[in-house]
Design a protein around this motif. Structure first.
Motif, mmCIF file in Angstrom:
data_model
loop_
_atom_site.group_PDB
_atom_site.id
_atom_site.type_symbol
_atom_site.label_atom_id
_atom_site.label_comp_id
_atom_site.label_asym_id
_atom_site.label_seq_id
_atom_site.Cartn_x
_atom_site.Cartn_y
_atom_site.Cartn_z
ATOM 1 N N GLY A 90 9.884 6.808 16.132
ATOM 2 C CA GLY A 90 11.108 6.119 16.336
ATOM 3 C C GLY A 90 10.819 4.657 15.813
ATOM 4 N N PRO A 91 12.072 4.128 15.656
ATOM 5 C CA PRO A 91 12.013 2.521 14.975
ATOM 6 C C PRO A 91 10.913 1.487 15.808
ATOM 7 C CG PRO A 91 14.304 3.097 15.819
ATOM 8 C CD PRO A 91 13.287 4.354 15.825
ATOM 9 N N THR A 92 10.887 1.843 16.928
ATOM 10 C CA THR A 92 10.225 1.010 17.834
ATOM 11 C C THR A 92 8.661 1.230 18.242
ATOM 12 O OG1 THR A 92 10.995 1.561 20.014
ATOM 13 C CG2 THR A 92 12.088 -0.321 18.871
ATOM 14 N N GLU A 93 8.518 2.604 17.712
ATOM 15 C CA GLU A 93 7.198 3.228 17.947
ATOM 16 C C GLU A 93 5.991 2.530 17.074
ATOM 17 O OE1 GLU A 93 6.700 5.068 20.667
ATOM 18 O OE2 GLU A 93 8.597 4.705 21.210
ATOM 19 N N THR A 94 4.821 2.646 17.704
ATOM 20 C CA THR A 94 3.740 2.075 16.801
ATOM 21 C C THR A 94 3.472 3.210 15.667
ATOM 22 O OG1 THR A 94 2.623 1.194 18.712
ATOM 23 C CG2 THR A 94 1.036 1.448 16.699
ATOM 24 N N PRO A 95 3.396 2.456 14.371
ATOM 25 C CA PRO A 95 3.258 3.596 13.194
ATOM 26 C C PRO A 95 1.844 3.969 13.358
ATOM 27 C CG PRO A 95 3.400 1.351 12.361
ATOM 28 C CD PRO A 95 3.615 1.376 13.995
ATOM 29 N N ARG A 96 1.613 5.193 12.623
ATOM 30 C CA ARG A 96 0.661 6.140 12.462
ATOM 31 C C ARG A 96 0.466 6.093 10.925
ATOM 32 N NH1 ARG A 96 3.431 8.932 15.725
ATOM 33 N NH2 ARG A 96 3.742 10.511 13.998
ATOM 34 N N TYR A 97 -0.873 5.416 10.595
ATOM 35 C CA TYR A 97 -1.169 5.409 9.026
ATOM 36 C C TYR A 97 -2.199 6.273 8.794
ATOM 37 C CZ TYR A 97 0.802 0.883 9.784
ATOM 38 O OH TYR A 97 1.671 -0.155 10.221
ATOM 39 N N LEU B 210 0.934 -1.205 -0.229
ATOM 40 C CA LEU B 210 -0.070 -0.030 -0.026
ATOM 41 C C LEU B 210 0.789 1.278 0.054
ATOM 42 C CD1 LEU B 210 -2.827 -1.080 2.443
ATOM 43 C CD2 LEU B 210 -3.009 -0.688 0.085
ATOM 44 N N HIS B 211 1.927 1.448 0.731
ATOM 45 C CA HIS B 211 2.991 2.407 0.797
ATOM 46 C C HIS B 211 3.579 2.373 -0.518
ATOM 47 C CE1 HIS B 211 5.435 5.300 2.631
ATOM 48 N NE2 HIS B 211 6.430 4.671 2.203
ATOM 49 N N ARG B 212 4.051 1.410 -1.110
ATOM 50 C CA ARG B 212 4.660 1.630 -2.550
ATOM 51 C C ARG B 212 3.491 1.930 -3.586
ATOM 52 N NH1 ARG B 212 6.804 -3.270 -1.555
ATOM 53 N NH2 ARG B 212 5.016 -4.444 -2.585
ATOM 54 N N ARG B 213 2.431 1.688 -3.550
ATOM 55 C CA ARG B 213 1.234 2.257 -4.527
ATOM 56 C C ARG B 213 0.929 3.636 -3.964
ATOM 57 N NH1 ARG B 213 -2.131 -1.068 -7.082
ATOM 58 N NH2 ARG B 213 -3.155 0.965 -7.808
ATOM 59 N N GLU B 214 1.370 4.250 -3.059
ATOM 60 C CA GLU B 214 1.069 5.475 -2.661
ATOM 61 C C GLU B 214 -0.387 5.727 -2.115
ATOM 62 O OE1 GLU B 214 2.410 8.189 -5.476
ATOM 63 O OE2 GLU B 214 4.527 7.710 -5.133
ATOM 64 N N LEU B 215 -0.894 4.544 -1.477
ATOM 65 C CA LEU B 215 -2.193 4.525 -0.953
ATOM 66 C C LEU B 215 -2.126 4.614 0.615
ATOM 67 C CD1 LEU B 215 -3.643 1.730 -3.148
ATOM 68 C CD2 LEU B 215 -4.203 4.162 -3.277
ATOM 69 N N LEU B 216 -1.030 4.861 1.106
ATOM 70 C CA LEU B 216 -0.695 4.845 2.596
ATOM 71 C C LEU B 216 0.495 5.458 3.085
ATOM 72 C CD1 LEU B 216 -2.149 3.406 5.156
ATOM 73 C CD2 LEU B 216 -0.439 1.637 4.793
ATOM 74 N N GLN B 217 0.021 6.484 3.901
ATOM 75 C CA GLN B 217 1.132 7.373 4.383
ATOM 76 C C GLN B 217 1.505 6.686 5.846
ATOM 77 O OE1 GLN B 217 0.258 11.296 6.005
ATOM 78 N NE2 GLN B 217 2.093 11.873 4.794
ATOM 79 N N ILE B 218 2.831 6.680 5.997
ATOM 80 C CA ILE B 218 3.423 6.047 7.294
ATOM 81 C C ILE B 218 4.194 6.833 8.143
ATOM 82 C CG2 ILE B 218 4.358 3.921 8.353
ATOM 83 C CD1 ILE B 218 3.799 2.565 5.810
ATOM 84 N N GLU B 219 3.776 7.195 9.382
ATOM 85 C CA GLU B 219 4.634 7.923 10.086
ATOM 86 C C GLU B 219 5.081 7.262 11.448
ATOM 87 O OE1 GLU B 219 2.357 11.179 11.096
ATOM 88 O OE2 GLU B 219 2.406 12.150 9.148
ATOM 89 N N ARG B 220 6.323 7.355 11.956
ATOM 90 C CA ARG B 220 6.858 6.794 13.026
ATOM 91 C C ARG B 220 7.618 7.760 13.831
ATOM 92 N NH1 ARG B 220 7.678 2.196 9.869
ATOM 93 N NH2 ARG B 220 6.383 0.388 10.737
#
Length: 102
Positions: free
Chosen positions: A83-90, A71-81
């Motif tokens: 830090g590396p161990t934090e739960t991502p926000r989509y 989904l991220h590659r297809r630009e259908l999903l933005q991902i924010e973190r």
């Protein structure tokens, strides 16, 4: 008993995105993950772990990881973190809205 709520979806999600992801891309899991993220945040930004998404969709955690990456590659999903161990926000993206207005 769980309270029923309504989730608003763009018609495009049902009419075109489903066929595109499940049929053309052969990634029905990505479609399920997109719907789960959309539903959890009502189309807005939402924090979910891979395990949360696996529980919501009935998919394995690894399948969810692959679907999120697709989904991220297809630009259908933005991902924010934070830090590396934090739960991502989509945030589900809606590029079809630009296509229709532009």
């Amino acid at each position: 008993m769980a309270m029923m709520t309504t989730v608003n979806l763009d018609r495009y999600v049902l009419d075109s995105l489903m066929a595109d992801l499940a049929g053309h891309d052969r990634t029905p899991a990505a479609y399920l993950v997109f719907l789960a993220i959309w539903s959890a945040g009502d189309g807005e930004r939402v924090a979910l772990s891979y395990v949360d998404l696996a529980v919501r969709t009935g998919l394995s955690r690894r399948t969810v990881q692959i679907a999120v990456a697709h989904l991220h590659r297809r630009e259908l999903l933005q991902i924010e973190r934070d830090g590396p161990t934090e739960t991502p926000r989509y945030r589900p993206l809606t590029p079809w809205r630009r296509w229709r207005t532009g």
